[in-house]
Motif scaffolding. Sequence first.
Motif, mmCIF file in Angstrom:
data_model
loop_
_atom_site.group_PDB
_atom_site.id
_atom_site.type_symbol
_atom_site.label_atom_id
_atom_site.label_comp_id
_atom_site.label_asym_id
_atom_site.label_seq_id
_atom_site.Cartn_x
_atom_site.Cartn_y
_atom_site.Cartn_z
ATOM 1 N N ILE A 118 6.530 23.492 22.400
ATOM 2 C CA ILE A 118 6.886 21.701 22.447
ATOM 3 C C ILE A 118 7.580 21.485 24.095
ATOM 4 O O ILE A 118 7.257 20.538 24.874
ATOM 5 N N ILE A 119 8.783 22.091 24.420
ATOM 6 C CA ILE A 119 9.556 21.804 25.169
ATOM 7 C C ILE A 119 8.414 21.987 26.502
ATOM 8 O O ILE A 119 8.699 21.607 27.933
ATOM 9 N N ILE A 120 8.389 22.908 26.989
ATOM 10 C CA ILE A 120 7.353 23.536 27.950
ATOM 11 C C ILE A 120 6.191 21.847 28.290
ATOM 12 O O ILE A 120 6.205 22.167 29.357
ATOM 13 N N LEU A 121 5.583 22.053 26.870
ATOM 14 C CA LEU A 121 4.681 20.772 26.756
ATOM 15 C C LEU A 121 4.923 19.690 27.470
ATOM 16 O O LEU A 121 3.948 18.694 28.240
ATOM 17 N N SER A 122 6.046 19.198 27.151
ATOM 18 C CA SER A 122 6.770 18.048 27.244
ATOM 19 C C SER A 122 7.158 17.359 28.928
ATOM 20 O O SER A 122 6.703 16.991 30.013
ATOM 21 N N VAL A 123 7.884 18.508 29.509
ATOM 22 C CA VAL A 123 7.721 19.405 31.401
ATOM 23 C C VAL A 123 6.349 19.194 31.572
ATOM 24 O O VAL A 123 6.688 18.071 32.540
ATOM 25 N N LEU A 124 5.809 19.610 31.331
ATOM 26 C CA LEU A 124 3.974 19.953 32.284
ATOM 27 C C LEU A 124 3.486 18.431 32.259
ATOM 28 O O LEU A 124 3.283 17.610 32.785
ATOM 29 N N LEU A 125 3.854 17.722 31.175
ATOM 30 C CA LEU A 125 2.313 16.608 30.740
ATOM 31 C C LEU A 125 3.468 15.817 31.247
ATOM 32 O O LEU A 125 3.025 14.909 32.340
ATOM 33 N N SER A 126 4.846 15.177 31.819
ATOM 34 C CA SER A 126 5.284 14.846 32.542
ATOM 35 C C SER A 126 5.339 15.233 34.122
ATOM 36 O O SER A 126 5.230 13.675 34.845
ATOM 37 N N LYS A 127 5.690 16.402 34.834
ATOM 38 C CA LYS A 127 4.668 15.860 35.665
ATOM 39 C C LYS A 127 3.606 16.784 36.385
ATOM 40 O O LYS A 127 3.188 15.842 37.583
ATOM 41 N N ILE A 128 2.659 16.154 34.952
ATOM 42 C CA ILE A 128 1.448 16.896 35.875
ATOM 43 C C ILE A 128 0.552 15.620 36.003
ATOM 44 O O ILE A 128 0.370 14.699 36.716
ATOM 45 N N PHE A 129 0.698 14.538 35.095
ATOM 46 C CA PHE A 129 0.446 13.305 34.579
ATOM 47 C C PHE A 129 1.555 11.881 36.010
ATOM 48 O O PHE A 129 1.071 10.934 36.436
ATOM 49 N N GLU A 130 2.072 12.192 36.344
ATOM 50 C CA GLU A 130 3.371 11.732 37.034
ATOM 51 C C GLU A 130 3.743 10.383 36.338
ATOM 52 O O GLU A 130 3.626 9.025 36.748
ATOM 53 N N ILE A 131 3.276 9.716 34.770
ATOM 54 C CA ILE A 131 3.397 8.237 35.092
ATOM 55 C C ILE A 131 4.657 9.314 33.248
ATOM 56 O O ILE A 131 4.397 10.306 32.726
ATOM 57 N N GLN A 132 5.104 7.930 32.653
ATOM 58 C CA GLN A 132 6.011 8.260 31.788
ATOM 59 C C GLN A 132 5.568 7.918 30.334
ATOM 60 O O GLN A 132 4.294 7.250 30.715
ATOM 61 N N MET A 133 5.207 8.733 29.851
ATOM 62 C CA MET A 133 4.775 8.994 28.172
ATOM 63 C C MET A 133 6.080 8.703 26.947
ATOM 64 O O MET A 133 6.433 9.639 26.958
ATOM 65 N N PRO A 134 6.569 8.281 27.044
ATOM 66 C CA PRO A 134 7.644 7.440 26.529
ATOM 67 C C PRO A 134 7.449 7.698 24.649
ATOM 68 O O PRO A 134 7.950 8.796 23.728
ATOM 69 N N TYR A 135 6.327 7.871 24.224
ATOM 70 C CA TYR A 135 5.837 8.014 22.926
ATOM 71 C C TYR A 135 5.868 8.795 22.534
ATOM 72 O O TYR A 135 6.510 9.199 21.451
ATOM 73 N N LEU A 136 5.145 9.625 23.418
ATOM 74 C CA LEU A 136 4.394 11.646 23.083
ATOM 75 C C LEU A 136 6.090 11.959 23.157
ATOM 76 O O LEU A 136 5.756 13.383 22.216
ATOM 77 N N ILE A 137 6.438 11.580 24.202
ATOM 78 C CA ILE A 137 8.249 12.569 24.197
ATOM 79 C C ILE A 137 8.890 11.826 23.418
ATOM 80 O O ILE A 137 9.882 13.076 22.470
ATOM 81 N N LEU A 138 8.579 10.596 22.290
ATOM 82 C CA LEU A 138 9.320 10.682 21.011
ATOM 83 C C LEU A 138 8.789 11.299 20.252
ATOM 84 O O LEU A 138 9.640 11.973 19.606
ATOM 85 N N LEU A 139 7.289 11.470 20.296
ATOM 86 C CA LEU A 139 7.102 11.879 19.539
ATOM 87 C C LEU A 139 7.383 13.459 19.316
ATOM 88 O O LEU A 139 7.885 14.555 17.873
ATOM 89 N N PHE A 140 6.736 14.491 20.512
ATOM 90 C CA PHE A 140 7.771 15.636 20.686
ATOM 91 C C PHE A 140 9.182 15.913 20.099
ATOM 92 O O PHE A 140 9.398 16.642 19.505
ATOM 93 N N ALA A 141 10.071 15.155 19.982
ATOM 94 C CA ALA A 141 11.339 15.117 19.808
ATOM 95 C C ALA A 141 11.491 15.198 18.138
ATOM 96 O O ALA A 141 12.202 15.838 17.654
ATOM 97 N N GLY A 142 10.800 14.268 17.900
ATOM 98 C CA GLY A 142 10.728 14.186 16.391
ATOM 99 C C GLY A 142 10.347 15.253 15.453
ATOM 100 O O GLY A 142 10.624 15.465 14.557
ATOM 101 N N ILE A 143 9.539 15.890 16.309
ATOM 102 C CA ILE A 143 9.223 16.775 15.237
ATOM 103 C C ILE A 143 9.592 18.426 15.753
ATOM 104 O O ILE A 143 10.051 19.275 14.334
ATOM 105 N N LYS A 144 10.217 18.214 17.274
ATOM 106 C CA LYS A 144 11.301 19.109 16.995
ATOM 107 C C LYS A 144 12.729 18.944 15.985
ATOM 108 O O LYS A 144 13.343 20.654 15.285
ATOM 109 N N PHE A 145 13.103 17.531 15.543
ATOM 110 C CA PHE A 145 14.378 17.486 14.924
ATOM 111 C C PHE A 145 13.593 18.361 13.397
ATOM 112 O O PHE A 145 14.361 18.923 13.346
ATOM 113 N N VAL A 146 12.878 18.266 12.851
ATOM 114 C CA VAL A 146 12.051 18.567 11.828
ATOM 115 C C VAL A 146 11.691 19.897 11.308
ATOM 116 O O VAL A 146 12.341 20.654 10.815
ATOM 117 N N LEU A 147 11.357 20.292 12.722
ATOM 118 C CA LEU A 147 11.406 22.524 12.540
ATOM 119 C C LEU A 147 12.637 22.819 13.046
ATOM 120 O O LEU A 147 13.322 23.512 11.985
#
Length: 81
Positions: A18-47
């Motif tokens: 999840i960490i690698i995916l969030s880094v790659l998505l932010s670098k490849i698409f070069e747009i800020q995706m705060p909703y997706l990153i927040l969703l990833f943070a929530g998933i990581k917290f629950v895990l």
Amino acid sequence: MKKAFVLNGVTLLVLIAIIILSVLLSKIFEIQMPYLILLFAGIKFVLVAFQFMEVKRANWVWKSLVFLFVSIYLVGAISLF
């Protein structure tokens, strides 16, 4: 005991993915995706809470509080955008 080690390892690999995916998505698409990153943070917290903090064996109240905290965090953070 061996099952716990395997499950911990799988959870750790999912967290790293999840960490690698969030880094790659932010670098490849070069747009800020705060909703997706927040969703990833929530998933990581629950895990982490359920696997490493042993919330999965706790009373239902604590499980509900974990999900309530994640929900409040995500709604509050999304409302800032």
